[in-house]
Design an enzyme around this catalytic site. Structure first.
Site, PDB file in Angstrom:
ATOM      1  N   VAL A 148      45.190  -7.900 -28.770  1.00  0.00           N
ATOM      2  CA  VAL A 148      44.534  -7.354 -29.423  1.00  0.00           C
ATOM      3  C   VAL A 148      43.850  -8.544 -30.386  1.00  0.00           C
ATOM      4  CG1 VAL A 148      43.799  -5.967 -31.157  1.00  0.00           C
ATOM      5  CG2 VAL A 148      45.076  -5.521 -28.841  1.00  0.00           C
ATOM      6  N   HIS A 178      57.351  -2.324 -24.514  1.00  0.00           N
ATOM      7  CA  HIS A 178      57.905  -2.239 -26.161  1.00  0.00           C
ATOM      8  C   HIS A 178      57.506  -0.851 -27.292  1.00  0.00           C
ATOM      9  CE1 HIS A 178      56.838  -3.872 -29.984  1.00  0.00           C
ATOM     10  NE2 HIS A 178      55.476  -2.792 -30.226  1.00  0.00           N
ATOM     11  N   TYR A 189      58.397  -5.482 -36.733  1.00  0.00           N
ATOM     12  CA  TYR A 189      56.395  -4.969 -37.391  1.00  0.00           C
ATOM     13  C   TYR A 189      56.781  -3.486 -38.338  1.00  0.00           C
ATOM     14  CZ  TYR A 189      54.598  -3.309 -33.356  1.00  0.00           C
ATOM     15  OH  TYR A 189      53.745  -2.996 -32.103  1.00  0.00           O
ATOM     16  N   SER A 219      44.522   1.107 -25.619  1.00  0.00           N
ATOM     17  CA  SER A 219      44.217   2.934 -25.927  1.00  0.00           C
ATOM     18  C   SER A 219      45.605   2.860 -27.083  1.00  0.00           C
ATOM     19  CB  SER A 219      44.361   3.309 -24.934  1.00  0.00           C
ATOM     20  OG  SER A 219      43.637   3.366 -24.540  1.00  0.00           O
ATOM     21  N   HIS A 220      46.706   2.234 -26.843  1.00  0.00           N
ATOM     22  CA  HIS A 220      47.133   2.443 -28.139  1.00  0.00           C
ATOM     23  C   HIS A 220      47.762   1.443 -29.274  1.00  0.00           C
ATOM     24  CE1 HIS A 220      50.332   0.648 -25.483  1.00  0.00           C
ATOM     25  NE2 HIS A 220      49.715   1.970 -24.235  1.00  0.00           N
ATOM     26  N   VAL A 272      38.258   0.100  -9.329  1.00  0.00           N
ATOM     27  CA  VAL A 272      38.012  -0.764  -8.457  1.00  0.00           C
ATOM     28  C   VAL A 272      39.694  -0.813  -7.136  1.00  0.00           C
ATOM     29  CG1 VAL A 272      37.826  -3.442  -8.109  1.00  0.00           C
ATOM     30  CG2 VAL A 272      37.168  -2.399 -10.073  1.00  0.00           C
ATOM     31  N   ASP A 299      44.644 -37.742 -18.481  1.00  0.00           N
ATOM     32  CA  ASP A 299      44.296 -39.858 -18.542  1.00  0.00           C
ATOM     33  C   ASP A 299      45.896 -39.982 -17.332  1.00  0.00           C
ATOM     34  OD1 ASP A 299      46.156 -39.629 -19.957  1.00  0.00           O
ATOM     35  OD2 ASP A 299      46.406 -41.206 -21.187  1.00  0.00           O
TER      36      ASP A 299
END
Ligand code: FAD
Ligand code: THG
Length: 813
Positions: A355, A222, A256, A44-45, A171, A546
């Site tokens: 994502v 983060h 970033y 969502s963000h 759930v 193997d």
């Protein structure tokens, strides 16, 4: 048709519903505790930066699929993917060199990219101060995902095929009967299901724990901040386009950037790891802040802001306007977690997925559920890749925290974990330390890479004329020229290798032989004392492993494998009348190899060890001195000698015994680097690196271990239908004695990238680095290829295999 319940309508759950329904599984119900599609989870963000290039071929392929898929998604709100390109800049020489390595990965995995000088970077992204950087790596197909739109668009496609999405439904538990899931429990009652996929993001580990499954992930905070308006951006983007400069990474400062119309978004890993106890998170899913958002901790952001302002001077006139600490999953090795619960059929997980990789992970998971095998190699992400020790809470926390700290670091391929070292040591560990072992870590084991005690030998050999080519600084890290001496000595005299970490199982019981016949590609139902090299194939004929199978008694086999995934594969197929037991930890193993191996060992053994009496690829239970041992005449380094197994309590005595009598043969202890270079010379593959499930035996050059005349075995049908491979694993030998490769370098044929290096090692026998590379089947022996090692190009020649001792004269004597 199975009814599938997906838990979580984030980017993973929605993409999975789309991929499943596209494969005809249309009875899909996706439940989310939050509203649709801004559910309150990480999606969502997420600012949605998608940088495709990754050291892992598989992760890069996942990301490329995400880009390809998202580019074609339609949403009434606007774009789901804005292909603005990606730019990673370097402010240190180390990073600049590393961007060359990254450019190599991109080339190898088929992602378009180019290295740029500072001015070219600034032309692409004018907010960057070109004087602050040394250069950049530009990937034009990277870009921004609008994660919530992409989720909704994929959900809508699934809905159009019959899937259902249910909001505000948590759930509360998983319902099962007789080892199968039968549904999920919610406040409104049980929803029946044949298959349940847990795509609950960082909540998934908690849910999985309720069904006895450890999903090793740690929710971590983060920081993400948006600046105020930036003059230089005003008028550049529309509300609809949002961004037009490439997404930007400044990894030297763990940062970033992306545009938000006329503002910048800044993400930072430039802070302490902040693991989150999810029981403390808010339960309210509607609105802001969301449960996956924590209050911004301003102090943690200070270094990020000043570093960002240095790269982007325009930030000086701005400030942070909105910011938060967002939560998402970290894992011990940085990979996602996928697969089906072994003890609860029908319960799957698709967890710890960015994502960036979401559509790729969803597609592979859907294939796995529907076809039984994913079409790409997923072993790096497999739920069962973890050793027992790696499932402890302490291990998960410490290693995931290290993964956070290192997320943007330059990681050398031989740089091993520093957290929690010394967990698994062989009985020889103290002896090895005394000999000055430099230890690598693998599967929790301490493994000697070389021994400083052999420095004198190295000097002697150098004085005697053995070549020790100089290496560049990067390839010299975690490496020593002593390893060249150790390898050479193994071919000339005799050396002892600690093989204890080689994973081994006892497979026993009245049906053990027939079970192993079904599991393996070669004939293993041979006489007691036989040893067989064979493949474990999946249903598509891809190589899962193997292994060697030693028949120690009519109903008892010792099977030596590659790791936990093999245990999982056996355990899933286990039948009545067979027991499977991991005996690695309770036993130990030394490889005694070299032309003098027989001279060394024979005097200790009551049995005759002659070539006639103890043939190649045979096993013998006997004694060395007073110690009960099992000897296998097998040599991954390609020399005369044996793997000698004993119960762990005898280990120290066994070592002392062999080194005592070995004195007169000048025996040495040798390490992993020598071991690796010798096995490459000899043409022996390393599963997981040289070959994976993506490859069938013929392409990988191991079809000699497949007996198509044998009764049915897993993968046989697929091999019968197989067509000629397009790529082959080839041996290449570098022309220049000082040329090196470390793995994953792109290989050029006639100026075009045509393949990649898998593993490489310096061969003292031929005085060159030898590597394996996947190359087009049309490549011929003797062809010249070019390898790009961090921007330095070297030629190599495609060689016949094996490069050393094709006649087997060294082993069979
Ligand atoms: P989520 O989106 O969290 O979805 C899980 C869903 O499960 C939630 O909707 C939740 O409500 C639901 N759920 C949980 N438990 C239950 C339950 N018991 N019953 C019902 N429903 C339940 N990734 C990138 O690739 N690029 C980026 O630039 C990027 N930047 C990021 C920046 C920040 C600040 C953060 C926090 C993350 C970023 N990520 C980025 C990571 C990315 O956001 C996540 O990895 C990704 O969104 C996870 O998707 P998901 O579907 O697995 O989880
Ligand atoms: N030793 C033992 N088991 C193992 C390994 C090992 N299992 C896992 C892994 N290593 C398997 N890899 C190999 C690769 C090659 C060989 C052995 C294990 C090998 N190959 C012979 C050859 O190709 O010449 C086989 C000859 C034959 O089939 O007769 O020796 O290191 N115990």
């Amino acid at each position: 048709m199975p009814h599938v319940v997906v838990i979580g309508a984030g980017i993973v759950g929605t993409s999975l519903a789309d991929e499943l329904s596209a494969r005809g599984v249309t009875e899909v119900t996706v439940l989310d505790r939050g509203p649709l599609f801004t559910t309150g989870g990480s999606t969502s963000h997420a600012p949605g930066l998608v940088f495709q290039t990754n050291p892992s071929k598989t992760m890069s392929a996942f990301a490329s699929y995400t880009v390809q898929k998202f580019c074609a998604l339609e949403h009434p709100g606007g774009w789901a993917f804005n292909q603005v390109g990606g730019l990673e800049v370097a402010t240190t020489p180390e990073r600049w060199a590393d961007l060359h390595r990254k450019a190599g990965w991109a080339a190898a995995w088929g992602i378009e990219g180019r290295l740029l000088d500072p001015d070219e970077c600034a032309r692409l992204h004018p907010l960057i101060d070109p004087d602050h950087i040394l250069g950049g790596f530009h990937t034009p197909t990277d870009g921004l995902a609008k994660a919530v739109r992409a989720a909704e668009a994929q959900a809508n496609r699934a809905i159009s095929r019959g899937a259902t999405f249910v909001p505000d439904t948590e759930v509360l538990g998983i319902v099962d009967r007789a080892g199968r899931v039968t549904g999920v429990r919610t406040a409104d009652g049980v929803i029946d299901a044949d298959i349940v996929v847990c795509a609950a993001g960082f909540w998934g580990a908690q849910l999985a724990r309720t069904v006895g499954l450890t999903v090793p992930l740690v929710p971590m905070a983060h920081q993400y901040a948006r600046t105020g308006q930036i003059a230089a951006l005003v008028g550049r983007n529309t509300e609809a386009s949002e961004a037009s400069y490439p997404i930007l990474r400044h990894q030297d400062q763990d940062l970033y950037f992306r545009e938000h119309v006329d503002r910048l978004g800044i993400g930072s890993y430039n802070h302490r790891p902040m693991p989150v106890d999810i029981s403390t998170l808010m339960a309210d899913t509607a609105g802001e802040p969301m449960p996956s958002m924590l209050p911004f901790t301003e102090d943690d952001f200070a270094p990020a802001w000043s570093a960002a302002s240095e790269l982007i001077p325009a930030l000086a006139d701005s400030k942070v306007e909105e910011a938060f600490n967002g939560i998402f999953s970290f894992t011990p090795d940085g990979f996602s977690i996928m697969g089906e619960h072994r003890d609860l059929s029908g319960f799957w997980v698709a967890e710890a997925v960015w994502v960036t990789h979401s559509a790729g992970v969803a597609k592979a998971t859907a294939e796995w559920i529907v076809d039984g095998v994913p079409s790409v190699d997923v072993h790096e992400c497999d739920l069962y890749r973890f050793e027992d020790v790696a499932r402890s809470p302490e291990f998960i926390m410490q290693t995931s925290s290290q993964a956070f700290v290192e997320v943007y670091d330059i990681i050398h391929p031989y740089q091993f974990r520093s957290a929690l070292r010394g967990l698994r040591t062989s009985p020889f560990y103290e002896r090895q330390k005394q000999l000055g072992a430099f230890f690598y870590e693998g599967a929790g084991w301490e493994r000697p890479a070389w021994f400083e005690a052999n420095a004198e030998l190295a000097q002697r050999l150098r004085d005697g004329g053995l070549a020790f080519p100089d290496r560049d600084e990067w390839s010299s890290r975690f490496w020593s020229p002593i390893s060249i001496a150790e390898a050479h000595w193994t071919r000339q005299r005799v050396a002892i290798y600690d093989m204890t970490p080689l994973t081994r199982y006892e497979v026993a019981g009245p049906n053990a032989a027939s079970f192993l016949q079904q599991m393996t590609s070669n004939n293993v139902d041979k006489s007691v004392g036989s040893v067989t090299y064979t493949m474990l194939l999946d249903e598509s004929g891809g190589i899962r492993s193997d292994i060697t199978v030693a028949r120690l008694a009519d109903t008892r086999f010792q099977v030596a494998v590659n790791g936990p995934l093999d245990f999982d594969w056996f355990a899933r197929h286990l039948v009545d009348g067979v027991t499977l037991r991991d005996i690695t930890g309770g036993t130990c193993c030394l490889g005694v190899w070299g032309p003098l191996a027989r001279d060394l060992v024979q005097p200790l053994c009551p049995d005759e060890l002659s070539h006639e009496n103890f043939k190649y690829f045979r096993a013998l239970q006997t004694h060395l001195g007073a110690i009960p041992v099992t000897m296998l005449r097998v040599s991954y380094v390609g020399e005369l000698g044996w793997e000698i197994y004993a119960n762990a309590e005898y280990g120290a005595a066994l070592w002392d015994l062999l080194f005592d009598v070995g004195q007169r043969h000048e025996v040495i202890a040798a390490g992993r680097i020598a071991f690796n270079s010798l096995r490459i010379e000899k043409g022996y593959r390393l599963w997981g690196t040289d070959m994976t499930t993506e490859h069938q035996p013929k392409a990988a050059g191991v079809d000699f271990a497949v007996k198509m005349t044998k009764d049915d075995f897993i993968g046989k049908g697929a091999l019968e239908r197989a067509v000629a491979p397009e790529k082959l694993l080839r041996s290449i030998v570098f022309d220049d004695p000082s040329a090196v490769a470390l793995g994953k370098e792109p290989v050029y044929v006639d100026g075009r990238c045509a393949g990649y290096v898998t593993s490489a090692g310096y061969s003292p026998t031929v005085g060159r680095t030898i590597a394996y590379a996947w190359l087009p089947a049309s490549t011929r022996i003797g062809d010249t290829v070019t390898v790009d090692y961090r921007g330095t190009r070297s030629t190599a020649t495609v060689h016949t295999e094996p490069v050393v001792d094709p006649e087997m004269a060294r082993i069979k004597r």
